[in-house]
Design a protein around this motif. Sequence first.
Motif, mmCIF file in Angstrom:
data_model
loop_
_atom_site.group_PDB
_atom_site.id
_atom_site.type_symbol
_atom_site.label_atom_id
_atom_site.label_comp_id
_atom_site.label_asym_id
_atom_site.label_seq_id
_atom_site.Cartn_x
_atom_site.Cartn_y
_atom_site.Cartn_z
ATOM 1 N N UNK A 1 -0.036 -6.835 -1.547
ATOM 2 C CA UNK A 1 -0.173 -5.730 -0.585
ATOM 3 C C UNK A 1 -1.655 -5.463 -0.348
ATOM 4 N N UNK A 2 -2.042 -5.355 0.925
ATOM 5 C CA UNK A 2 -3.465 -5.151 1.232
ATOM 6 C C UNK A 2 -3.813 -3.653 1.206
ATOM 7 N N UNK A 4 -5.221 -1.822 3.690
ATOM 8 C CA UNK A 4 -4.651 -1.129 4.876
ATOM 9 C C UNK A 4 -3.145 -0.875 4.733
ATOM 10 N N UNK A 5 -2.444 -1.797 4.054
ATOM 11 C CA UNK A 5 -1.003 -1.615 3.827
ATOM 12 C C UNK A 5 -0.745 -0.418 2.924
ATOM 13 N N UNK A 8 -1.452 2.718 4.927
ATOM 14 C CA UNK A 8 -0.337 2.984 5.862
ATOM 15 C C UNK A 8 0.843 3.612 5.133
ATOM 16 N N UNK A 9 1.156 3.006 3.978
ATOM 17 C CA UNK A 9 2.323 3.490 3.222
ATOM 18 C C UNK A 9 2.086 4.922 2.731
ATOM 19 N N UNK A 12 2.096 7.480 5.660
ATOM 20 C CA UNK A 12 3.441 7.705 6.210
ATOM 21 C C UNK A 12 4.285 8.547 5.262
ATOM 22 N N UNK A 13 4.292 8.111 3.997
ATOM 23 C CA UNK A 13 5.119 8.821 3.017
ATOM 24 C C UNK A 13 4.561 10.223 2.765
ATOM 25 N N UNK A 15 2.901 12.063 4.859
ATOM 26 C CA UNK A 15 3.189 12.922 6.019
ATOM 27 C C UNK A 15 4.599 13.502 5.937
#
Lengths: 42, 575
Positions: A1-2, A4-5, A8-9, A12-13, A15
Amino acid sequence: MTIPGIITMLLSIGFVWTLLIVCFIRLIKQENLPQREKISKS
Amino acid sequence: MRSEIKSGTSLPVNWNSQLGVMLAVSGSAVGFGNFLRFPGLAAQFGGGAFMIAYFCAFVFLGVPLCWVEWAIGRRSGILGGHSCASAFMLISHSTVWKYLGIAGVLAPLGIGMYYMYLEGWTLGYCYSMATGALNLHGSAAFANFFTHFTGSAADGAAYSGGSSLPIFFFLAIAVNLVVLYRGVTKGIEWFCKRSMPLLLLTALIVLVRVLTLGTPNPEFPHRSVDQGLGYMWNPSKTVLLVEDRTVEMVPANATPQEKGAILQKVMDDNPGRDVRCEEISLIKGLMNPELWIAAAGQIFFSLSIGFGTVLTYASYVARRKDIALVSLTANAANEVVEVGIAGMMIVPAAVSLLGVAAAAGASTFGLGFTVLPEVFMAMPGGQFFGALFFALLFLAAVTSSISILQPSMAFLEEFWHLRRSQSVVVVGMLIIVGAFSVSWYTGNGMIALNTLDFWMGTMCLYLISALYLTLFLGVWGTSNGLRELSRGSRIPLPRGLGFVIKWVTPSILLVIFCSWLYNNMFVTTSEHILNIARGCPGAVFPLAWMVAIYVFMAFVVHTSRKFHKIVKKQSSPEL
């Protein structure tokens, strides 16, 4: 997993959980409001 | 705290608490789409770009449309209506609208017919997992189990091939009807107040198990939870496709030699087939219109917009309660289950145990009932966690199905003044005939289920949402609608909400509907339309049954004199 990944995760979670917790606390406060009003009146 | 609505036809029924209605609405929204559809879409389009489009759709389509439905529902409840047909009639004061509103009762009933069948699947899979009947080896064995259990080999196979599905199927129907019979507060609210926390707890237990899998098979060091999370969330990634189907992801930190080796292995495994490498990036993803349409579609279906259930549930909310906050909380709870739990559970589990090829491109049911059982059986303690997962899916499905049957119950109770026991019998009969036809016509790729999903579960939902917006904007008036929404609200509504509801939300809805229509009518003539043209019984019978129910409902509306008298009494615009 990078990186940026991961960002993002987490964004999102984060939020959706924040939205739920904030709304839920306000809802519980409103739910208890009439009881508090009754107590203060009595 | 129990408040009652003083109104002409309103039933002496109201939610016991705002928490209860919030849990019921979020239970209605949480279903198969959260656990099985969202993870696949997010992974397919690359987590980052998809999530940007997804949250834009949540803010500009999901939340406003839900608020519209809540405002219409509560207003209708104040005027004494609890179903879409009565809501449309009471707000518009027009006879045409009451017949249009029947669609908002019919569509959830049609969806309920195949939902019952799917609940039978989840219950059966839960039992089979727990008893070890799913202790199989190899993808083919799991696919065979699915075909045999669901009877998808041929029409009527579930009833003639020794499958235990009919038992679970009728058990699922019985659970739904019992909850409905107990009523809104003692049935739906009671059930959702207990099942939703249980669902969340179960999901968290399964999630912890998945996230602690690490690299379960040392023979495949690149199959790990980390790789699965990367496949789900990385905004930029390189995937290998065999004839347009993703089969492998190249790890971001792989050296050129490792990349070459992975490519070579895929080419060796697929001799003579077209293998290509595709780069997915954030910018490229955001420029892809398909991604935006998929994200908006996911939000639309995930929040149960247009099902008529939110409208019915909102009609039981008292006049001074904060519907804006309850709606937002229910939406947030749905998003937590979808993004915060399912987004970290399904795809990482499938990738870490079976590889990217198993998770990528699998259909919703393929992922849920063929891939995931194999995933659970491959993990330590999988029998227990698999049974727990299918129990969770069953709970999620029941909280949805009771909500989609409630509009029909409310409809019969208010138009024909039936008692709850009588309306349960009528709705039960309508559902059993429809659900039986879905479980019988399983050949030709689950033809009856797919037909109802296409016409009732997709087409009708777009049309009903368009009707909500037309009623809210054109008939009732945006300012009246917003006033209803803000009545009793202690959270400030966004300033530009009127503009968004008037222009932005209808535009997004129009774009996703036109795109769906274009893809199913012009790019490829949909199989569902061709099936009707060919006269396939599996497509024609369920639709004919839906038409018959529409005629019956129109008759009920037409013959309801008592209700019409009350409408006349309440025809003053500001009650």
